[in-house]
Design a protein around this motif. Structure first.
Motif, PDB file in Angstrom:
ATOM      1  N   VAL A   1       0.868  -1.173   0.000  1.00 38.50           N
ATOM      2  CA  VAL A   1       0.000   0.000   0.000  1.00 38.50           C
ATOM      3  C   VAL A   1       0.906   1.224   0.000  1.00 38.50           C
ATOM      4  O   VAL A   1       1.637   1.468   0.961  1.00 38.50           O
ATOM      5  CB  VAL A   1      -0.928   0.010   1.228  1.00 38.50           C
ATOM      6  CG1 VAL A   1      -1.783   1.272   1.229  1.00 38.50           C
ATOM      7  CG2 VAL A   1      -1.816  -1.224   1.230  1.00 38.50           C
TER       8      VAL A   1
ATOM      9  N   VAL B   1      -8.198  -4.260   0.365  1.00 42.57           N
ATOM     10  CA  VAL B   1      -6.855  -4.828   0.224  1.00 42.57           C
ATOM     11  C   VAL B   1      -6.795  -6.209   0.868  1.00 42.57           C
ATOM     12  O   VAL B   1      -6.251  -7.172   0.295  1.00 42.57           O
ATOM     13  CB  VAL B   1      -5.806  -3.892   0.840  1.00 42.57           C
ATOM     14  CG1 VAL B   1      -4.418  -4.537   0.799  1.00 42.57           C
ATOM     15  CG2 VAL B   1      -5.773  -2.555   0.102  1.00 42.57           C
ATOM     16  N   GLU B   2      -7.352  -6.311   2.070  1.00 46.56           N
ATOM     17  CA  GLU B   2      -7.343  -7.601   2.756  1.00 46.56           C
ATOM     18  C   GLU B   2      -8.169  -8.638   1.991  1.00 46.56           C
ATOM     19  O   GLU B   2      -7.797  -9.811   1.904  1.00 46.56           O
ATOM     20  CB  GLU B   2      -7.893  -7.431   4.173  1.00 46.56           C
ATOM     21  CG  GLU B   2      -7.052  -6.516   5.061  1.00 46.56           C
ATOM     22  CD  GLU B   2      -5.653  -7.054   5.291  1.00 46.56           C
ATOM     23  OE1 GLU B   2      -5.458  -8.279   5.175  1.00 46.56           O
ATOM     24  OE2 GLU B   2      -4.756  -6.241   5.587  1.00 46.56           O
TER      25      GLU B   2
ATOM     26  N   VAL C   1      -2.330   0.455  -4.567  1.00 53.63           N
ATOM     27  CA  VAL C   1      -1.782  -0.847  -4.227  1.00 53.63           C
ATOM     28  C   VAL C   1      -0.832  -1.282  -5.337  1.00 53.63           C
ATOM     29  O   VAL C   1      -1.179  -1.198  -6.526  1.00 53.63           O
ATOM     30  CB  VAL C   1      -2.901  -1.889  -4.042  1.00 53.63           C
ATOM     31  CG1 VAL C   1      -2.305  -3.253  -3.723  1.00 53.63           C
ATOM     32  CG2 VAL C   1      -3.845  -1.455  -2.921  1.00 53.63           C
TER      33      VAL C   1
ATOM     34  N   PHE D   1     -11.215   0.969   1.705  1.00 52.28           N
ATOM     35  CA  PHE D   1      -9.946   0.689   1.020  1.00 52.28           C
ATOM     36  C   PHE D   1      -9.185  -0.434   1.712  1.00 52.28           C
ATOM     37  O   PHE D   1      -8.763  -1.411   1.077  1.00 52.28           O
ATOM     38  CB  PHE D   1      -9.100   1.956   0.959  1.00 52.28           C
ATOM     39  CG  PHE D   1      -7.754   1.769   0.322  1.00 52.28           C
ATOM     40  CD1 PHE D   1      -7.585   1.919  -1.038  1.00 52.28           C
ATOM     41  CD2 PHE D   1      -6.637   1.432   1.091  1.00 52.28           C
ATOM     42  CE1 PHE D   1      -6.333   1.742  -1.630  1.00 52.28           C
ATOM     43  CE2 PHE D   1      -5.393   1.251   0.508  1.00 52.28           C
ATOM     44  CZ  PHE D   1      -5.246   1.405  -0.846  1.00 52.28           C
ATOM     45  N   ASP D   2      -8.960  -0.316   3.026  1.00 51.33           N
ATOM     46  CA  ASP D   2      -8.162  -1.322   3.744  1.00 51.33           C
ATOM     47  C   ASP D   2      -8.832  -2.684   3.698  1.00 51.33           C
ATOM     48  O   ASP D   2      -8.166  -3.717   3.513  1.00 51.33           O
ATOM     49  CB  ASP D   2      -7.950  -0.872   5.191  1.00 51.33           C
ATOM     50  CG  ASP D   2      -7.067   0.367   5.286  1.00 51.33           C
ATOM     51  OD1 ASP D   2      -6.032   0.391   4.591  1.00 51.33           O
ATOM     52  OD2 ASP D   2      -7.420   1.305   6.016  1.00 51.33           O
TER      53      ASP D   2
ATOM     54  N   ARG E   1       2.505  -1.960   4.240  1.00 47.25           N
ATOM     55  CA  ARG E   1       2.050  -0.580   4.131  1.00 47.25           C
ATOM     56  C   ARG E   1       3.236   0.370   4.262  1.00 47.25           C
ATOM     57  O   ARG E   1       3.905   0.371   5.289  1.00 47.25           O
ATOM     58  CB  ARG E   1       0.982  -0.277   5.183  1.00 47.25           C
ATOM     59  CG  ARG E   1      -0.361  -0.937   4.865  1.00 47.25           C
ATOM     60  CD  ARG E   1      -1.362  -0.795   5.970  1.00 47.25           C
ATOM     61  NE  ARG E   1      -2.702  -1.179   5.512  1.00 47.25           N
ATOM     62  CZ  ARG E   1      -3.118  -2.427   5.406  1.00 47.25           C
ATOM     63  NH1 ARG E   1      -2.308  -3.419   5.729  1.00 47.25           N
ATOM     64  NH2 ARG E   1      -4.347  -2.703   4.963  1.00 47.25           N
TER      65      ARG E   1
ATOM     66  N   ARG F   1      -4.095   6.779  -1.888  1.00 44.56           N
ATOM     67  CA  ARG F   1      -3.280   5.574  -1.780  1.00 44.56           C
ATOM     68  C   ARG F   1      -3.532   4.682  -2.992  1.00 44.56           C
ATOM     69  O   ARG F   1      -4.578   4.761  -3.620  1.00 44.56           O
ATOM     70  CB  ARG F   1      -3.614   4.797  -0.500  1.00 44.56           C
ATOM     71  CG  ARG F   1      -3.258   5.496   0.781  1.00 44.56           C
ATOM     72  CD  ARG F   1      -3.709   4.706   1.997  1.00 44.56           C
ATOM     73  NE  ARG F   1      -5.160   4.657   2.130  1.00 44.56           N
ATOM     74  CZ  ARG F   1      -5.798   3.961   3.071  1.00 44.56           C
ATOM     75  NH1 ARG F   1      -5.109   3.220   3.924  1.00 44.56           N
ATOM     76  NH2 ARG F   1      -7.113   3.974   3.135  1.00 44.56           N
TER      77      ARG F   1
ATOM     78  N   VAL G   1       0.904  -8.195   3.136  1.00 41.78           N
ATOM     79  CA  VAL G   1       0.461  -6.846   2.794  1.00 41.78           C
ATOM     80  C   VAL G   1       1.355  -5.870   3.551  1.00 41.78           C
ATOM     81  O   VAL G   1       1.334  -5.820   4.787  1.00 41.78           O
ATOM     82  CB  VAL G   1      -1.015  -6.618   3.165  1.00 41.78           C
ATOM     83  CG1 VAL G   1      -1.408  -5.174   2.855  1.00 41.78           C
ATOM     84  CG2 VAL G   1      -1.912  -7.583   2.398  1.00 41.78           C
TER      85      VAL G   1
END
Length: 473
Positions: A236, A274-275, A245, A270-271, A289, A243, A287
């Protein structure tokens, strides 16, 4: 907005299955071609030279439209046939070694062939995939594999489109301003136009799709497919206004179209997105950041590039630079020399008056002639602005040296440099006095009936008065 979807069960359409591109996709292609035609028309009507790029964009739009119109997918008891831009590919069922659902609204399915490379087909309903597996003799799972789809919020257009317009304005600024900063603005506009065009394509067409087999990423135009076995980690990365990825698959790094945040396109999920993307892999995907301090590097880098470009244009040569006292304007020559012309020229008549601004030089000229003859007085101002890497003063010195090469003698106490050529002529005298102060050249030319002893002091007086009328900042 970045969003995720999970495939749900639906009734499988009966085979044979025939699918084409949606009407919306074809309509979008027609719209892009129409805009390209209009842009090319404006270019041939006298648009800027860089407008030739619209010819290339129009060609790409036409190819995309033809591809969309020709696309046809057929799935029946014989196998899978896909018609593309120029040819049709057929895969019989006994050639199919594997089927992997990539997911997404486009219904992308990757077909692994026994003797050739993988083939990706789109517009396949998820509920048809189990039947396709059965036709190919592959095991059919109880449930179709989950899929993931994410794309950028369309609200990002609120800043992408205006930013692209500003970039194109910078790119064409030299049509309206050719002074200091114009080269830097043009180069900056060229770079930003490329960046914002890419951003526009990402907003309109970018998407990230993932299934158990891997990730399919469409960023702007190019499409890349990465199996999870080749993925080392997801990063990230902060950007100036959001942001993004990045998928790390050594030795390459791939920026994903989504999840992604930008100006006016924040995503509270968003988070979680990603997960959820990482969870699509059968293996554990790290992952990572990156620090938020990284977003400071983008504006600092941009500021550094802009300052470097501006400094390369030598701002110290501009008249507004502290310590630079070059003139920026010259007065009308006629009022300055009117009384001297009355004393040197018999029955003076105004024979010529001109002011010109050619950009690289500015002049103001006034001529008085004795009626019925060619005798008379000429006063000429010439102001030299900077030209590229040469200051106005340096250009004036070069012109002054040319005048000195014609002969004569220097005159002290008059401007920064002064040079005089004089001589007796039949019935009078000829005088040519050239004076320079910084970036202004002053020329006094006299051909008349006065002797040198009378005409020379008058010429020098006129030169001093004329220089006093110029404001050197």
């Amino acid at each position: 907005m970045p969003s995720t979807e999970t495939a749900t069960a639906e009734t499988a359409p009966a085979l044979p299955l025939v699918r084409t591109q949606s009407r919306g996709t074809i309509a979008l292609g027609v719209g892009l071609v129409a805009m390209g035609v209009v842009a090319v028309w404006f270019y041939f009507r006298g648009g800027p030279a860089w407008g030739a790029i619209f010819l290339v964009l129009l060609g790409l739009a036409v190819v995309s439209l033809v591809n969309a119109v020709r696309y046809r997918l057929t799935v029946d008891e014989r196998g899978i046939a896909r018609r593309g831009l120029v040819r049709e590919t057929f895969v019989p069922w006994d050639e199919v070694e594997g089927l992997s659902v990539l997911g997404g609204n486009a219904g992308a399915v990757q077909i692994t062939r026994r003797t050739k490379g993988p083939l990706v087909v789109t517009h396949v309903p998820p509920a048809v995939v189990p039947e396709m597996r059965a036709m190919a003799g592959l095991p059919v799972p109880d449930e179709p594999p989950p899929r993931y789809l994410a794309r950028l919020r369309l609200r990002a257009l609120c800043w992408v489109v205006p930013a692209l317009v500003v970039a194109l304005a910078l790119l064409t600024i030299r049509r309206f301003h050719d002074g200091f900063g114009s080269v830097s603005a043009t180069l900056l506009g060229l770079v930003l136009a490329g960046i914002f065009t890419r951003s526009l394509l990402i907003v309109l067409f970018g998407r990230t799709e993932a299934g158990n087999g891997g990730v399919r990423n469409r960023l702007a135009v190019l499409v890349k497919q990465i199996p999870w076995t080749a993925v080392q980690r997801l990063e990230v990365v902060p950007t100036p206004f959001g942001r993004r990825v990045v998928l790390v698959s050594p030795p390459i790094r791939i920026a994903l179209a989504a999840p992604r945040e930008s100006l006016f396109a924040r995503d509270p999920g968003f988070d979680a997105g990603v997960e959820e993307l990482a969870a699509r892999s059968r293996q554990t995907v790290e992952v990572k950041r990156r620090s938020g301090l990284l977003r400071l590097s983008y504006p600092l880098l941009l500021a550094g590039v802009v300052l470097a470009l501006l400094w390369s244009e030598k701002p110290q040569l501009e008249p507004w630079w502290p310590g630079n006292t070059e003139a920026t304007a010259i007065p009308d020559a006629c009022p300055v020399g009117q009384d001297v012309a009355g004393r040197l020229v018999a029955r003076p008549k105004l024979a010529g008056r001109a002011r010109r601004d050619l950009g690289y030089v500015r002049t103001s000229v006034c001529e008085w002639r004795e009626q019925g003859t060619a005798l008379g007085l000429t006063l000429r101002y010439t102001l030299f602005p900077r030209d590229g890497g040469d200051s106005g003063t340096a250009r004036a010195v070069t012109r002054m040296n040319s005048a000195r090469s014609l002969g004569g003698a220097p005159v002290r106490g008059l401007g920064d440099q002064a040079h005089l050529r004089d001589g007796e002529a039949t019935g009078g005298s000829d005088i040519a006095l050239t004076v320079r102060r910084q970036n202004v050249l002053l020329e006094v030319e006299y051909s008349g009936r006065r002797p040198v002893g009378q005409a020379r002091p008058e010429a020098e007086t006129l030169a001093r008065r004329a220089l006093a009328r110029v404001r050197f900042v």
